[in-house]
Design an enzyme around this catalytic site. Structure first.
Site, PDB file in Angstrom:
ATOM      1  N   ASP A   7      30.371  31.681  14.890  1.00 31.12           N
ATOM      2  CA  ASP A   7      29.296  30.812  15.373  1.00 31.12           C
ATOM      3  C   ASP A   7      29.901  29.493  15.806  1.00 31.12           C
ATOM      4  OD1 ASP A   7      28.571  28.753  12.900  1.00 31.12           O
ATOM      5  OD2 ASP A   7      29.143  30.732  12.145  1.00 31.12           O
ATOM      6  N   GLU A  96      18.971  24.465   5.684  1.00 30.88           N
ATOM      7  CA  GLU A  96      19.948  24.110   4.653  1.00 30.88           C
ATOM      8  C   GLU A  96      19.823  22.691   4.125  1.00 30.88           C
ATOM      9  OE1 GLU A  96      24.033  23.370   6.330  1.00 30.88           O
ATOM     10  OE2 GLU A  96      23.242  24.565   8.007  1.00 30.88           O
TER      11      GLU A  96
END
Length: 338
Positions: A7, A96
């Protein structure tokens, strides 16, 4: 079995996606947006080049719980929705941080983002998070358990799965990976399954290229053979012989002859039916065989240089498509002397 991926965001700079693809990276996620208005400067370039080089692509949004979730969802959709294709992975919610809010508010806002994006795209978003945040900060909410999990858990290949899920789909196992084509560190990921399992997350056919393996490759090989392009023995492994057949087919269909089976090649293969051999009409009297037309090139001399090189296989596949089936059958009989 796991499939390797990465990613990226603007922090990886100008990624050389051709080099990345040649190292066996089958899929990649690119950061698209963050919060209510921020977009990643490298997203458009990454998104386009991942497709060009046959990498299964996904886009993620970094969620800011303190910002309006509907506005955040629209920020993501405005950038991604019009270019999201059936062969792409579902959208990703990167959850997150708390942003100073209580867990219940964060959960409510995150579910709202998912609802808006799922309705707009018809795809169940993937949830990215890490175990300590999910269990200790959010209290292990179960409302997300029907969505695929992308879990961050470094320095291990067997990730800890938060109790809300039974298993994981993607696992980010390193934040300091090094691969050719990217300067500096990059996040490394593994997918929990085969290429055929990855196919199940997509709405369309998965892009294929050299190195792909699975039933979906076997389907490709069978379609190539049915259309007169020989990939060798159909074995579910995309090697150089299959690539040669793909290139020959793409040239015959006037598609970009890159050897990558993307959406356009899949569509052509699945919509093209092989031409049936016509049944000859009986003639009342023998038809004299016409004299051969004069030619400037001798096929005997051409055949002497045949070594089954990729470009030669492509040329033969093209020639086969220009000759009536009954002529090919007669040639085969005479060639074999039977």
């Amino acid at each position: 079995m796991v499939l390797e991926g990465i990613d990226v965001s603007t922090y990886q700079g100008d990624v050389d996606w051709a080099t990345v693809a040649n190292q066996g990276i089958l899929y990649a996620f690119a950061k698209a947006t963050e919060g209510a208005s921020s977009t990643d400067p490298s997203f458009s370039r990454n998104w386009t080049n991942m497709k060009t080089f046959g990498i299964v692509r996904g886009a993620y949004h970094f969620f800011r719980p303190a910002k309006d979730p509907t506005v955040q969802a629209n920020n993501f959709l405005q950038l991604v929705k019009n270019s999201l294709e059936a062969s792409d992975l579902p959208p990703v919610l990167d959850l997150e941080i708390l942003d100073g809010l209580d867990a219940r508010t964060v959960i409510t806002n995150a579910l709202k983002w998912i609802s808006v994006v799922e309705t707009a795209t018809g795809r169940k978003p993937i949830v990215y998070t890490y175990p300590v945040f999910w269990e200790d900060k959010l209290g292990n909410p179960t409302q997300f358990s029907s969505y695929p999990l992308w879990v961050a858990n470094f320095e291990t290949r067997t990730p800890f799965v938060p109790g809300a899920w039974r298993t994981w789909a993607f696992h980010q196992y390193s934040e300091s990976g090094r691969i050719q084509g990217i300067q500096g560190n990059v996040d490394l990921n593994q997918f929990n399954g085969t290429l055929d399992d990855l196919q199940k997350l997509l709405k369309g056919k998965v892009p294929l290229r050299v190195g792909s393996r699975g039933q979906v490759v076997l389907e490709l090989q069978q379609l190539l053979k049915a259309n007169g392009f020989d990939p060798g023995t159909p074995d579910g492994a995309f090697g150089t012989r299959t690539k040669s057949a793909v290139v020959g087919y793409q040239q015959a269909k006037r598609l970009a002859p890159d050897g990558i089976v993307g959406a356009a090649t899949w569509t052509a293969l699945r919509s093209t039916q092989p031409t049936p051999t016509p049944t000859p009409t009986p003639s009342p009297m023998p038809t004299p065989t016409p004299a051969p037309a004069p030619v400037s090139i001798s096929l005997i001399n051409v055949a002497k240089s045949y070594r089954s090189l990729p470009h030669q296989d492509q040329a033969l596949n093209w020639l086969q498509g220009q000759i009536p089936q009954e002529v090919i059958e007669e040639f085969a009989k005479r060639w074999r002397q039977n």
